[in-house]
Enzyme design. Sequence first.
Site, PDB file in Angstrom:
ATOM      1  N   LYS A 178      -5.990   5.705   4.410  1.00  0.00           N
ATOM      2  CA  LYS A 178      -6.032   4.298   4.042  1.00  0.00           C
ATOM      3  C   LYS A 178      -7.439   3.789   4.366  1.00  0.00           C
ATOM      4  O   LYS A 178      -8.041   4.266   5.326  1.00  0.00           O
ATOM      5  CB  LYS A 178      -5.002   3.585   4.920  1.00  0.00           C
ATOM      6  CG  LYS A 178      -4.844   2.141   4.692  1.00  0.00           C
ATOM      7  CD  LYS A 178      -3.685   1.614   5.522  1.00  0.00           C
ATOM      8  CE  LYS A 178      -3.456   0.175   5.182  1.00  0.00           C
ATOM      9  NZ  LYS A 178      -2.343  -0.408   5.872  1.00  0.00           N
ATOM     10  N   ARG A 200     -14.255 -18.554  17.539  1.00  0.00           N
ATOM     11  CA  ARG A 200     -14.466 -17.099  17.505  1.00  0.00           C
ATOM     12  C   ARG A 200     -15.326 -16.711  16.303  1.00  0.00           C
ATOM     13  O   ARG A 200     -16.026 -15.701  16.354  1.00  0.00           O
ATOM     14  CB  ARG A 200     -13.123 -16.375  17.387  1.00  0.00           C
ATOM     15  CG  ARG A 200     -12.258 -16.439  18.619  1.00  0.00           C
ATOM     16  CD  ARG A 200     -11.052 -15.543  18.445  1.00  0.00           C
ATOM     17  NE  ARG A 200     -11.487 -14.275  17.863  1.00  0.00           N
ATOM     18  CZ  ARG A 200     -10.740 -13.515  17.068  1.00  0.00           C
ATOM     19  NH1 ARG A 200      -9.521 -13.868  16.775  1.00  0.00           N
ATOM     20  NH2 ARG A 200     -11.209 -12.390  16.581  1.00  0.00           N
ATOM     21  N   LYS A 252     -20.542 -12.457  11.498  1.00  0.00           N
ATOM     22  CA  LYS A 252     -19.836 -11.987  12.702  1.00  0.00           C
ATOM     23  C   LYS A 252     -19.415 -10.526  12.529  1.00  0.00           C
ATOM     24  O   LYS A 252     -19.628  -9.699  13.414  1.00  0.00           O
ATOM     25  CB  LYS A 252     -18.596 -12.866  12.926  1.00  0.00           C
ATOM     26  CG  LYS A 252     -17.615 -12.302  13.929  1.00  0.00           C
ATOM     27  CD  LYS A 252     -16.400 -13.183  14.108  1.00  0.00           C
ATOM     28  CE  LYS A 252     -15.264 -12.890  13.167  1.00  0.00           C
ATOM     29  NZ  LYS A 252     -14.547 -11.637  13.412  1.00  0.00           N
ATOM     30  N   ASN A 253     -18.827 -10.226  11.368  1.00  0.00           N
ATOM     31  CA  ASN A 253     -18.263  -8.882  11.197  1.00  0.00           C
ATOM     32  C   ASN A 253     -19.329  -7.804  11.003  1.00  0.00           C
ATOM     33  O   ASN A 253     -19.028  -6.611  11.100  1.00  0.00           O
ATOM     34  CB  ASN A 253     -17.277  -8.861  10.025  1.00  0.00           C
ATOM     35  CG  ASN A 253     -15.974  -9.550  10.386  1.00  0.00           C
ATOM     36  OD1 ASN A 253     -15.785  -9.984  11.524  1.00  0.00           O
ATOM     37  ND2 ASN A 253     -15.078  -9.663   9.418  1.00  0.00           N
ATOM     38  N   SER A 307     -10.094   1.589   6.049  1.00  0.00           N
ATOM     39  CA  SER A 307     -10.154   0.694   7.208  1.00  0.00           C
ATOM     40  C   SER A 307     -11.615   0.419   7.542  1.00  0.00           C
ATOM     41  O   SER A 307     -12.421   1.348   7.697  1.00  0.00           O
ATOM     42  CB  SER A 307      -9.458   1.349   8.405  1.00  0.00           C
ATOM     43  OG  SER A 307      -9.958   0.823   9.618  1.00  0.00           O
ATOM     44  N   VAL A 308     -11.942  -0.853   7.656  1.00  0.00           N
ATOM     45  CA  VAL A 308     -13.320  -1.249   7.980  1.00  0.00           C
ATOM     46  C   VAL A 308     -13.688  -0.718   9.366  1.00  0.00           C
ATOM     47  O   VAL A 308     -14.669  -0.006   9.557  1.00  0.00           O
ATOM     48  CB  VAL A 308     -13.456  -2.794   7.933  1.00  0.00           C
ATOM     49  CG1 VAL A 308     -14.837  -3.235   8.392  1.00  0.00           C
ATOM     50  CG2 VAL A 308     -13.151  -3.312   6.539  1.00  0.00           C
ATOM     51  N   ILE A 323      -3.274  -6.889   2.631  1.00  0.00           N
ATOM     52  CA  ILE A 323      -3.964  -6.164   3.710  1.00  0.00           C
ATOM     53  C   ILE A 323      -3.221  -6.304   5.034  1.00  0.00           C
ATOM     54  O   ILE A 323      -2.974  -5.314   5.723  1.00  0.00           O
ATOM     55  CB  ILE A 323      -5.438  -6.648   3.872  1.00  0.00           C
ATOM     56  CG1 ILE A 323      -6.198  -6.567   2.537  1.00  0.00           C
ATOM     57  CG2 ILE A 323      -6.171  -5.829   4.948  1.00  0.00           C
ATOM     58  CD1 ILE A 323      -6.442  -5.187   1.974  1.00  0.00           C
ATOM     59  N   ARG A 348      -1.652  -4.200  13.416  1.00  0.00           N
ATOM     60  CA  ARG A 348      -3.028  -3.699  13.533  1.00  0.00           C
ATOM     61  C   ARG A 348      -3.175  -2.456  14.419  1.00  0.00           C
ATOM     62  O   ARG A 348      -3.756  -2.504  15.505  1.00  0.00           O
ATOM     63  CB  ARG A 348      -3.963  -4.826  13.992  1.00  0.00           C
ATOM     64  CG  ARG A 348      -3.885  -6.010  13.054  1.00  0.00           C
ATOM     65  CD  ARG A 348      -4.911  -7.052  13.334  1.00  0.00           C
ATOM     66  NE  ARG A 348      -6.227  -6.699  12.825  1.00  0.00           N
ATOM     67  CZ  ARG A 348      -7.262  -7.529  12.845  1.00  0.00           C
ATOM     68  NH1 ARG A 348      -7.135  -8.725  13.352  1.00  0.00           N
ATOM     69  NH2 ARG A 348      -8.431  -7.156  12.382  1.00  0.00           N
ATOM     70  N   ASP A 351      -9.743 -12.228   4.421  1.00  0.00           N
ATOM     71  CA  ASP A 351     -10.324 -13.242   5.307  1.00  0.00           C
ATOM     72  C   ASP A 351     -10.546 -14.590   4.608  1.00  0.00           C
ATOM     73  O   ASP A 351     -10.979 -15.545   5.254  1.00  0.00           O
ATOM     74  CB  ASP A 351     -11.658 -12.741   5.900  1.00  0.00           C
ATOM     75  CG  ASP A 351     -11.431 -11.736   7.028  1.00  0.00           C
ATOM     76  OD1 ASP A 351     -10.265 -11.513   7.398  1.00  0.00           O
ATOM     77  OD2 ASP A 351     -12.421 -11.177   7.527  1.00  0.00           O
ATOM     78  N   ARG A 387     -10.290  -7.724  19.173  1.00  0.00           N
ATOM     79  CA  ARG A 387      -9.972  -6.365  18.718  1.00  0.00           C
ATOM     80  C   ARG A 387     -11.216  -5.509  18.474  1.00  0.00           C
ATOM     81  O   ARG A 387     -11.201  -4.299  18.669  1.00  0.00           O
ATOM     82  CB  ARG A 387      -9.234  -6.468  17.395  1.00  0.00           C
ATOM     83  CG  ARG A 387      -7.790  -6.257  17.453  1.00  0.00           C
ATOM     84  CD  ARG A 387      -7.270  -6.229  16.041  1.00  0.00           C
ATOM     85  NE  ARG A 387      -7.657  -4.995  15.376  1.00  0.00           N
ATOM     86  CZ  ARG A 387      -7.020  -3.857  15.508  1.00  0.00           C
ATOM     87  NH1 ARG A 387      -5.946  -3.786  16.257  1.00  0.00           N
ATOM     88  NH2 ARG A 387      -7.431  -2.775  14.886  1.00  0.00           N
ATOM     89  N   CYS A 393      -1.670  -8.633  17.035  1.00  0.00           N
ATOM     90  CA  CYS A 393      -2.206  -9.990  17.070  1.00  0.00           C
ATOM     91  C   CYS A 393      -1.445 -10.810  16.056  1.00  0.00           C
ATOM     92  O   CYS A 393      -0.583 -10.292  15.357  1.00  0.00           O
ATOM     93  CB  CYS A 393      -3.707 -10.006  16.825  1.00  0.00           C
ATOM     94  SG  CYS A 393      -4.144  -9.622  15.148  1.00  0.00           S
TER      95      CYS A 393
END
Length: 421
Positions: free
Chosen positions: A161, A400, A22-23, A163-164, A330, A121, A308, A92, A116
């Site tokens: 920082k 999801r 998914k990501n 961040s993906v 995180i 976030r 995750d 998001r 969320c």
Amino acid sequence: MDVIEIIGGKPLKGKVRISGSKNAALPILASTLLTNSKVRLTNIPNLSDIFSMIELLKSLNVKIYKKSNYYTFKSDTPKSLIASYELVRKMRASFLILGPLLSRYGYAKVSLPGGCAIGTRPVDLHLDGLKRMGASFAIKNGYVHGSVKGKLKGTSINFKKKSVGATENLIMAATLAEGKTIINNAAQEPEIDDLCNFLIQIGAKIKGHGTNVITIEGVKKLNGGEFGVMPDRIEAGTFALSVLGCSGNLILTGVNNEIYKHLKDIFKPIKLLKLKKIDNKSFCIEKVKNGELNLKITTKEYPGFPTDLQAQLTSALLKIQGFNEINEKIFENRFMHISELRRMGAKIRKKGSKVEITGVKEIYGAELMATDLRASSCLIIAGLMAKGKTIINRVYHLDRGYENIEKKLKACGAKIDRIKK
Ligand code: UD1
């Protein structure tokens, strides 16, 4: 609303095919906005987050067709460059369209995603990076209005920082910018690598992906192409942790060597869990014996233990003898599952960002409420481990990010059903 019903206590045994990530798929879908040529993607998982992204892309005049095992995308100039609150609030990752739209069209109006369940976030890193490339932003009525005079300009960006999402947004923006962009302190998750490999496939010039310094040389135009999305390492990790919680052994197929090595590495301290490679696309996970564990695990950016998988690890440890500590570094509020697990008889203490688990002999089925995506799979693992019946409500969180999880578990001996309500 559907619920998941589980009768716990069965060990798991069988084969599970891991779906596409998914990501990785979400940013790749967003990046189809960067080209007006046809793109064909395979291994896209059937998940509601993917359907939300598809809906958003369609609203931006991307023509999307699904054939048996692939999707085609063709992004024509949209009439309006707006991502509405209705579409962004569902997910998001919708914010990932900002970089591609600014880069290709010089304008975008995207709803701010807001907070969320797992924390505040913010999106400051996305906006700061794009500003350094020449974009200006105004925030009005909950929307970010971004605009660029001419083209985005390559520059050096130092993320304060990792961040993906911000790394992905900036990479996509930089592919069509003028000149060279260097991203320092970039996130190194394999899903970012997958995005870069796709972008390279359609003509982007990217180097250093997989490291913390990524260099992108802007090109005038991107082309079409074909790409297969990587397997989902979080889904694979969730099944591995189900084995730790329930005993038994599973063969995971449709994976790759990187995922095998990554999981072997992050699960190394969990001595009761053994991973054995079968071939380049499958490996076996086995709970080797009953014994004690006294872990201290901290969630970190890749290649560290993923946030995750934090909730799923918590439930898998509930019945293991010993005193285990998990430190969530995180997201500040990723603990909503704890109160539900306590209702099942779990012995868990929360101290700031730390969760302390003292193993108990038994946990008991209960009616539960899923609060976010990974909390849902954590509750499923707990239900599989518990004595008696567990009912999980609000499974739309689960849909999801997990494709047919109940069918996959059922095929491995679990007593689990989705009840349509
Ligand atoms: C992605 C993943 C999500 C995963 C997370 C961390 C997708 C679609 N989602 O989310 O599953 O849990 O990475 O591995 O890939 N932050 C800021 N400012 C920003 C952006 C982020 O302070 O502008 C902070 C966040 O609050 C968080 C940390 O940075 O504390 C990491 O977040 P980030 O890596 O951006 O997560 P996402 O990309 O949203």
